[in-house]
Write a protein that holds these residues in place. Structure first.
Motif, PDB file in Angstrom:
ATOM      1  N   GLN A   1       0.800  -1.226   0.000  1.00 59.01           N
ATOM      2  CA  GLN A   1       0.000   0.000   0.000  1.00 59.01           C
ATOM      3  C   GLN A   1       0.834   1.278   0.000  1.00 59.01           C
ATOM      4  O   GLN A   1       0.578   2.157  -0.819  1.00 59.01           O
ATOM      5  N   PRO A   2       1.829   1.417   0.905  1.00 60.19           N
ATOM      6  CA  PRO A   2       2.624   2.650   0.851  1.00 60.19           C
ATOM      7  C   PRO A   2       3.347   2.807  -0.483  1.00 60.19           C
ATOM      8  O   PRO A   2       3.544   3.927  -0.954  1.00 60.19           O
ATOM      9  N   GLY A   3       3.729   1.701  -1.083  1.00 64.64           N
ATOM     10  CA  GLY A   3       4.377   1.775  -2.388  1.00 64.64           C
ATOM     11  C   GLY A   3       3.462   2.388  -3.417  1.00 64.64           C
ATOM     12  O   GLY A   3       3.875   3.233  -4.215  1.00 64.64           O
ATOM     13  N   ALA A   4       2.209   1.980  -3.408  1.00 64.83           N
ATOM     14  CA  ALA A   4       1.239   2.528  -4.358  1.00 64.83           C
ATOM     15  C   ALA A   4       1.045   4.020  -4.134  1.00 64.83           C
ATOM     16  O   ALA A   4       0.840   4.774  -5.080  1.00 64.83           O
ATOM     17  N   ARG A   5       1.136   4.451  -2.885  1.00 63.79           N
ATOM     18  CA  ARG A   5       0.973   5.876  -2.574  1.00 63.79           C
ATOM     19  C   ARG A   5       2.238   6.685  -2.818  1.00 63.79           C
ATOM     20  O   ARG A   5       2.166   7.828  -3.247  1.00 63.79           O
TER      21      ARG A   5
ATOM     22  N   PRO B   1      -1.621  10.926 -11.987  1.00 65.62           N
ATOM     23  CA  PRO B   1      -0.860  11.529 -13.072  1.00 65.62           C
ATOM     24  C   PRO B   1       0.655  11.323 -13.003  1.00 65.62           C
ATOM     25  O   PRO B   1       1.289  11.123 -14.016  1.00 65.62           O
ATOM     26  N   HIS B   2       1.264  11.358 -11.827  1.00 64.89           N
ATOM     27  CA  HIS B   2       2.715  11.208 -11.749  1.00 64.89           C
ATOM     28  C   HIS B   2       3.155   9.832 -11.280  1.00 64.89           C
ATOM     29  O   HIS B   2       4.313   9.596 -11.051  1.00 64.89           O
ATOM     30  N   ARG B   3       2.220   8.895 -11.154  1.00 65.82           N
ATOM     31  CA  ARG B   3       2.575   7.545 -10.727  1.00 65.82           C
ATOM     32  C   ARG B   3       1.805   6.509 -11.543  1.00 65.82           C
ATOM     33  O   ARG B   3       1.069   5.715 -11.013  1.00 65.82           O
ATOM     34  N   VAL B   4       1.972   6.534 -12.800  1.00 66.40           N
ATOM     35  CA  VAL B   4       1.227   5.630 -13.670  1.00 66.40           C
ATOM     36  C   VAL B   4       1.966   4.307 -13.791  1.00 66.40           C
ATOM     37  O   VAL B   4       3.153   4.278 -14.065  1.00 66.40           O
ATOM     38  N   SER B   5       1.261   3.225 -13.600  1.00 66.31           N
ATOM     39  CA  SER B   5       1.878   1.914 -13.750  1.00 66.31           C
ATOM     40  C   SER B   5       2.115   1.630 -15.223  1.00 66.31           C
ATOM     41  O   SER B   5       1.240   1.842 -16.045  1.00 66.31           O
ATOM     42  N   ARG B   6       3.304   1.136 -15.526  1.00 65.68           N
ATOM     43  CA  ARG B   6       3.620   0.777 -16.896  1.00 65.68           C
ATOM     44  C   ARG B   6       3.451  -0.716 -17.125  1.00 65.68           C
ATOM     45  O   ARG B   6       3.672  -1.190 -18.206  1.00 65.68           O
ATOM     46  N   GLY B   7       3.102  -1.442 -16.099  1.00 65.28           N
ATOM     47  CA  GLY B   7       2.885  -2.869 -16.276  1.00 65.28           C
ATOM     48  C   GLY B   7       3.277  -3.655 -15.052  1.00 65.28           C
ATOM     49  O   GLY B   7       3.798  -3.123 -14.096  1.00 65.28           O
ATOM     50  N   SER B   8       2.981  -4.916 -15.088  1.00 66.80           N
ATOM     51  CA  SER B   8       3.414  -5.797 -14.011  1.00 66.80           C
ATOM     52  C   SER B   8       3.838  -7.114 -14.636  1.00 66.80           C
ATOM     53  O   SER B   8       3.378  -7.499 -15.695  1.00 66.80           O
ATOM     54  N   ARG B   9       4.739  -7.775 -13.968  1.00 68.85           N
ATOM     55  CA  ARG B   9       5.201  -9.082 -14.411  1.00 68.85           C
ATOM     56  C   ARG B   9       4.993 -10.015 -13.238  1.00 68.85           C
ATOM     57  O   ARG B   9       5.550  -9.825 -12.163  1.00 68.85           O
ATOM     58  N   THR B  10       4.159 -10.992 -13.411  1.00 71.75           N
ATOM     59  CA  THR B  10       3.871 -11.912 -12.331  1.00 71.75           C
ATOM     60  C   THR B  10       4.399 -13.286 -12.695  1.00 71.75           C
ATOM     61  O   THR B  10       4.162 -13.779 -13.781  1.00 71.75           O
ATOM     62  N   THR B  11       5.111 -13.885 -11.782  1.00 72.66           N
ATOM     63  CA  THR B  11       5.631 -15.237 -11.945  1.00 72.66           C
ATOM     64  C   THR B  11       5.324 -15.982 -10.666  1.00 72.66           C
ATOM     65  O   THR B  11       4.896 -15.376  -9.687  1.00 72.66           O
TER      66      THR B  11
ATOM     67  N   LYS C   1       0.213 -17.503   0.779  1.00 68.26           N
ATOM     68  CA  LYS C   1       0.948 -16.773  -0.254  1.00 68.26           C
ATOM     69  C   LYS C   1       0.090 -16.466  -1.484  1.00 68.26           C
ATOM     70  O   LYS C   1       0.496 -15.685  -2.344  1.00 68.26           O
ATOM     71  N   MET C   2      -1.092 -17.067  -1.585  1.00 64.74           N
ATOM     72  CA  MET C   2      -1.952 -16.843  -2.754  1.00 64.74           C
ATOM     73  C   MET C   2      -2.575 -15.457  -2.768  1.00 64.74           C
ATOM     74  O   MET C   2      -2.642 -14.819  -3.827  1.00 64.74           O
ATOM     75  N   ALA C   3      -3.055 -14.964  -1.636  1.00 65.67           N
ATOM     76  CA  ALA C   3      -3.734 -13.660  -1.620  1.00 65.67           C
ATOM     77  C   ALA C   3      -2.837 -12.537  -2.109  1.00 65.67           C
ATOM     78  O   ALA C   3      -3.232 -11.770  -2.988  1.00 65.67           O
ATOM     79  N   PRO C   4      -1.608 -12.407  -1.590  1.00 69.15           N
ATOM     80  CA  PRO C   4      -0.780 -11.316  -2.107  1.00 69.15           C
ATOM     81  C   PRO C   4      -0.344 -11.520  -3.552  1.00 69.15           C
ATOM     82  O   PRO C   4      -0.059 -10.548  -4.260  1.00 69.15           O
ATOM     83  N   ARG C   5      -0.323 -12.747  -4.021  1.00 66.89           N
ATOM     84  CA  ARG C   5       0.019 -13.005  -5.425  1.00 66.89           C
ATOM     85  C   ARG C   5      -1.026 -12.377  -6.350  1.00 66.89           C
ATOM     86  O   ARG C   5      -0.714 -11.951  -7.459  1.00 66.89           O
ATOM     87  N   PHE C   6      -2.252 -12.293  -5.885  1.00 61.63           N
ATOM     88  CA  PHE C   6      -3.337 -11.682  -6.649  1.00 61.63           C
ATOM     89  C   PHE C   6      -3.223 -10.157  -6.690  1.00 61.63           C
ATOM     90  O   PHE C   6      -3.701  -9.521  -7.623  1.00 61.63           O
TER      91      PHE C   6
ATOM     92  N   PRO D   1      -1.603  -6.574  -9.735  1.00 66.43           N
ATOM     93  CA  PRO D   1      -2.345  -5.785 -10.736  1.00 66.43           C
ATOM     94  C   PRO D   1      -3.292  -4.749 -10.130  1.00 66.43           C
ATOM     95  O   PRO D   1      -3.269  -3.588 -10.565  1.00 66.43           O
ATOM     96  N   PRO D   2      -4.098  -5.077  -9.087  1.00 65.73           N
ATOM     97  CA  PRO D   2      -4.913  -4.014  -8.486  1.00 65.73           C
ATOM     98  C   PRO D   2      -4.086  -2.910  -7.833  1.00 65.73           C
ATOM     99  O   PRO D   2      -4.454  -1.743  -7.880  1.00 65.73           O
ATOM    100  N   VAL D   3      -2.948  -3.264  -7.230  1.00 59.97           N
ATOM    101  CA  VAL D   3      -2.079  -2.235  -6.650  1.00 59.97           C
ATOM    102  C   VAL D   3      -1.563  -1.330  -7.764  1.00 59.97           C
ATOM    103  O   VAL D   3      -1.536  -0.109  -7.629  1.00 59.97           O
ATOM    104  N   ALA D   4      -1.174  -1.910  -8.885  1.00 62.55           N
ATOM    105  CA  ALA D   4      -0.708  -1.108 -10.019  1.00 62.55           C
ATOM    106  C   ALA D   4      -1.802  -0.170 -10.502  1.00 62.55           C
ATOM    107  O   ALA D   4      -1.537   0.991 -10.815  1.00 62.55           O
ATOM    108  N   GLN D   5      -3.043  -0.641 -10.535  1.00 64.35           N
ATOM    109  CA  GLN D   5      -4.152   0.221 -10.940  1.00 64.35           C
ATOM    110  C   GLN D   5      -4.320   1.372  -9.961  1.00 64.35           C
ATOM    111  O   GLN D   5      -4.638   2.480 -10.353  1.00 64.35           O
TER     112      GLN D   5
END
Length: 153
Positions: free
Chosen positions: A76-80, A127-137, A110-115, A118-122
């Motif tokens: 969460q703080p990362g998203a902010r 305007p100054h913190r736009v997600s350019r993508g995510s890579r999930t493995t 470990k499954m819940a945070p794996r989900f 993408p919502p955190v990126a959204q």
């Protein structure tokens, strides 16, 4: 970058399952450095070797407090607060992709945070913190703020 290369570090004690302590950790980093360049959700507690029917409520609670709740509230703080070009990294577990006997609680926790990446990126789409993508493995996810380059594989 370590202090020998001209960088600096701070240490802040925090219980990752406690929102107030993660907020204090985030505040300390922001006060020292001005912004977050990288946020890593990497804490984990293993409870393995128990059958899917052989655990009690206390066994259940601790891995979910740290592995699920802790990872999510660390993101969460990362998203902010992550700066342009910064990263949010969630380090997961291969157990979520390859279930094994005796790993029901650990893998489930470990499954819940794996989900969440993408919502955190959204949530970063200001305007100054736009997600350019995510890579999930199976091992983790990287979220990138505007201006960041995709990591090489």
């Amino acid at each position: 970058m370590g202090t020998e290369e001209g960088g600096s570090t701070i240490a802040v004690r925090a219980e990752v399952s406690k929102v107030a302590e993660i907020d204090q950790l985030s505040d300390a980093a922001r006060q020292r450095y001005g912004r977050h360049d990288i946020v890593v959700a990497y804490a984990g507690i293993e409870l393995v070797g128990r059958s899917a029917t052989g655990f009690d409520e206390a066994d259940f609670d601790r891995p979910f407090e740290v592995n699920s709740r802790g990872a999510i509230i660390t993101m969460q703080p990362g998203a902010r607060d992550v700066g342009n070009g910064g990263r949010i990294i969630f380090v997961g577990s291969r157990t979520t992709a390859f279930p094994m006997p005796g790993h029901a609680l650990y893998g489930s926790s470990k499954m819940a945070p794996r989900f969440c990446p993408p919502p955190v990126a959204q949530g970063m789409q200001q305007p100054h913190r736009v997600s350019r993508g995510s890579r999930t493995t199976p091992r983790g996810a990287v979220l990138m703020a505007r201006g960041a380059r995709r990591p090489r594989r």
